[in-house]
Enzyme design. Sequence first.
Site, mmCIF file in Angstrom:
data_model
loop_
_atom_site.group_PDB
_atom_site.id
_atom_site.type_symbol
_atom_site.label_atom_id
_atom_site.label_comp_id
_atom_site.label_asym_id
_atom_site.label_seq_id
_atom_site.Cartn_x
_atom_site.Cartn_y
_atom_site.Cartn_z
ATOM 1 N N ASP A 20 0.781 -1.243 0.000
ATOM 2 C CA ASP A 20 0.000 0.000 0.000
ATOM 3 C C ASP A 20 0.818 1.303 0.000
ATOM 4 O OD1 ASP A 20 -1.845 -2.038 0.335
ATOM 5 O OD2 ASP A 20 -2.956 -1.062 1.951
ATOM 6 N N ASP A 62 -4.864 -0.626 -1.638
ATOM 7 C CA ASP A 62 -6.270 -0.406 -1.329
ATOM 8 C C ASP A 62 -6.915 0.115 -2.609
ATOM 9 O OD1 ASP A 62 -6.619 -1.128 1.313
ATOM 10 O OD2 ASP A 62 -6.839 0.918 2.072
ATOM 11 N N HIS A 81 -10.330 7.267 1.390
ATOM 12 C CA HIS A 81 -8.949 7.118 0.921
ATOM 13 C C HIS A 81 -8.891 6.054 -0.174
ATOM 14 C CE1 HIS A 81 -9.464 3.956 3.959
ATOM 15 N NE2 HIS A 81 -8.616 3.257 3.230
ATOM 16 N N LYS A 106 -7.029 -4.785 -3.250
ATOM 17 C CA LYS A 106 -7.819 -5.378 -2.170
ATOM 18 C C LYS A 106 -8.908 -4.423 -1.701
ATOM 19 C CE LYS A 106 -4.232 -4.068 1.177
ATOM 20 N NZ LYS A 106 -4.852 -3.081 2.030
ATOM 21 N N CYS A 145 -1.993 -2.608 7.645
ATOM 22 C CA CYS A 145 -1.904 -3.513 6.484
ATOM 23 C C CYS A 145 -0.616 -4.325 6.459
ATOM 24 C CB CYS A 145 -2.131 -2.717 5.209
ATOM 25 S SG CYS A 145 -3.835 -2.090 5.136
HETATM 26 ZN ZN LIG Z 1 -8.587 1.213 3.082
#
Ligand SMILES: [Zn+2]
Length: 201
Positions: A20, A62, A81, A106, A145
């Site tokens: 991420d 993300d 976000h 994801k 994460c």
């Molecule tokens: Zn997120």
Amino acid sequence: MARPASPITLQPGDALIIVDVQNDFLPGGSLAVPRGDEVVAPLNTLIARCTRLRLPVIATRDWHPQDHCSFHARSGPWPPHCIAGTPGAAFAPALALPESATIVSKAVTADVDAYSGFGGTDLHDRLQAAGVRRLFVGGLATDYCVLNTVRDGLANGYAVILLTDAIRAVDVTPGDGQRAIDEMARLGAHPIASVDIRNPA
Ligand SMILES: [Zn+2]
């Protein structure tokens, strides 16, 4: 006298997992991780090393719909976000992802969140298909994460190396990042600075 820790050397069966590293998680982003931009330089160095050795490089992201359940508007914990296709969801421009990198998106549907790169994705299948046995994990954020990706990596049977110089924490509660590192080590991850990882002889 304590036995010196055995050195970690890059070898076939290793893969780099970049968690991420997206604009919204960098300073100036909508869910900025303090000093999140500092992970880019050590990750770029390791990307270059892995690419030279033909080791897989995987970047998770993300990739949320506008009405994602983790957002405040739906009583979730976070501001909006990483909405799919927006600049905030793009990888950090300075991150030198190779053409060959695998992108894993994801939490792509409105009602499911995923902190782990393994959550609802084909990451495990892709790693198995590539013969991967050990994961080198860095990125954002340590206490969400990264923690959950490392946890699932270990649960799926991979050895996991945690890149201590290539992670940064949100620290909603001060100390969350350190507690996450301690937890990952307790579960069996091996924390090491990327500069201490050796190339094969
Ligand atoms: Zn997120």
